[in-house]
Design a protein around this motif. Structure first.
Motif, PDB file in Angstrom:
ATOM      1  N   UNK A   1       0.831  -1.211   0.000  1.00 31.29           N
ATOM      2  CA  UNK A   1       0.000   0.000   0.000  1.00 31.29           C
ATOM      3  C   UNK A   1       0.864   1.259   0.000  1.00 31.29           C
ATOM      4  N   UNK A   2       1.965   1.206   0.752  1.00 32.73           N
ATOM      5  CA  UNK A   2       2.875   2.360   0.746  1.00 32.73           C
ATOM      6  C   UNK A   2       3.542   2.496  -0.614  1.00 32.73           C
ATOM      7  N   UNK A   3       3.837   1.351  -1.248  1.00 30.22           N
ATOM      8  CA  UNK A   3       4.484   1.411  -2.567  1.00 30.22           C
ATOM      9  C   UNK A   3       3.589   2.162  -3.543  1.00 30.22           C
ATOM     10  N   UNK A   4       2.295   1.812  -3.504  1.00 30.55           N
ATOM     11  CA  UNK A   4       1.351   2.430  -4.441  1.00 30.55           C
ATOM     12  C   UNK A   4       1.286   3.946  -4.186  1.00 30.55           C
ATOM     13  N   UNK A   5       1.191   4.326  -2.920  1.00 33.00           N
ATOM     14  CA  UNK A   5       1.119   5.758  -2.604  1.00 33.00           C
ATOM     15  C   UNK A   5       2.420   6.460  -3.002  1.00 33.00           C
ATOM     16  N   UNK A   6       3.547   5.818  -2.725  1.00 36.36           N
ATOM     17  CA  UNK A   6       4.848   6.466  -2.979  1.00 36.36           C
ATOM     18  C   UNK A   6       5.127   6.686  -4.464  1.00 36.36           C
TER      19      UNK A   6
END
Ligand code: TYM
Length: 338
Positions: free
Chosen positions: A24-29
């Motif tokens: 999820x952080x990857x997608x946001x980042x």
């Protein structure tokens, strides 16, 4: 622009811990930073694995990452073994890291001991039959990160110690050989950083050791997700309270609810008087979270040709960055350049 790098092993089916702790952080980042994401197939060789399934698992992992929302037009998605600088830099870093540092790695100690338990490895102490690659695994991981001058590394809590090692190795190399590497920072999410097994809530959910009933897979159909949540181990009390030490099972469910639907676990607990109601809401929140991912997955996984093209383009871009960093590191280390 901040550079982000992270990685996942293609060593099993992706689960909720991978999703909430990392993806999820990857997608946001990817929308805010220059983001590179790596399917770390070389790391997957460190434990027992099936050579006839690894390539397929690598493609399936890529499909899963696209399904959770990585956009290959926005970020760089690639396979570790397609960029030869990873093992090359690993050697320079193996000559920087120490035995003592690697012996302190809790993941190595756990995995080596587990190998011993099922008769497959050598156990913690002498570890005669544990693969050398399992021992040096964190150095390869440091190379993954340092090759890309990553400032930020979004990972779950279980990777914290490996990140510390990558930082220490970078700082030591820079001190000895001159400023070469960017010193990375771990980015650990506030919710979902440590998703626990639903059947054994004192153990983290994991691709390799969790109980199948305690592990919610990203691709589990809704009825399977609901069944696993309904059967989650709680405790013999009936009070819904957030207390990870005394009530690990209930606290894990509250953590999952917070990560999937928002809110703060201790606050969320106040809204429940029974475990059953909490489980129903956790199941609903997880199904709502995973359903769109599963729909996208079905669309992307069928086209292996398209997946391979995305990975080839990713490797090309990754290689440009990695080759320059490797050359800089080799020069700093004093090697005669060809
Ligand atoms: P891996 O493949 O085990 O897991 C991928 C990511 O998922 C996170 N994660 C979890 N987060 C919360 N709760 C859990 N139960 C849970 N289980 C897994 C992991 O923290 C990770 O972020 N060594 C790494 C792969 C790696 C890497 C790298 C990561 C290799 N090189 C460079 C970052 C940068 C690993 O085995 O992750």
């Amino acid at each position: 622009m901040t550079r982000v790098l992270s990685g996942v092993q293609p060593s099993g089916e992706m689960h909720l811990g991978n999703y909430l702790g990392a993806f999820r952080s990857w997608v946001a980042d990817q929308h805010e930073h220059d983001a590179l994401y790596c399917i770390v197939d070389l790391h997957a060789l460190t434990l027992d694995y099936d050579p006839s399934a690894l390539a397929e698992r690598t493609l399936v992992t890529a499909a899963c990452l696209l399904a959770v929302g990585l956009d290959p037009a926005t970020c760089t998605l690639f396979v570790q073994s397609h960029v030869p600088e990873h093992p090359r830099l690993t050697w320079l870093l193996e000559c920087t890291a120490t035995m003592g540092e690697l012996q302190r790695m809790t993941q190595f100690k756990d995995k080596a001991a587990r190998g011993h338990d099922d008769g497959g490895g050598g156990g913690g102490g002498e570890a005669p039959s544990v693969r050398v690659g399992l021992f040096t695994y964190p150095v390869l991981m440091a190379a993954d990160i340092l090759l890309y001058d990553a400032d930020r590394v979004p990972v779950g809590d279980d990777q914290r110690q490996h990140l510390e090692l990558a930082r220490d190795v970078a700082i030591r190399f820079n001190g000895r050989c001159g400023d070469t590497f960017v010193v990375p920072e771990a980015a650990i999410p506030s919710a979902g950083a440590r998703v626990m097994d639903l059947q054994e809530p004192t153990r983290k959910m994991s691709k390799t050791v969790s109980s199948p009933q305690g592990t919610v897979l990203v691709l589990d159909p809704p009825e399977v997700v609901r069944r696993k949540v309904r059967r989650a181990v709680t405790d013999t009390e009936s009070e819904v309270r957030y207390d990870p030490k005394a009530k690990p099972g209930v606290s894990n469910l509250l953590d999952l609810l917070a990560a999937a639907a928002g809110g703060e676990p201790a606050r969320l607990a106040e809204g429940y008087t029974t475990y059953g109601a909490l489980k129903d809401d956790v199941a609903d929140a997880l199904v709502a979270l995973l359903e769109p991912v599963q729909q996208r997955y079905a669309e992307v996984v069928a086209d292996h040709g398209a997946l391979r093209r995305i990975l080839a383009a990713g490797a090309e871009r990754a290689h440009l960055i990695a080759a320059a960093t490797y050359e800089r590191a080799a020069r700093s280390a004093g090697l005669l350049m060809p």
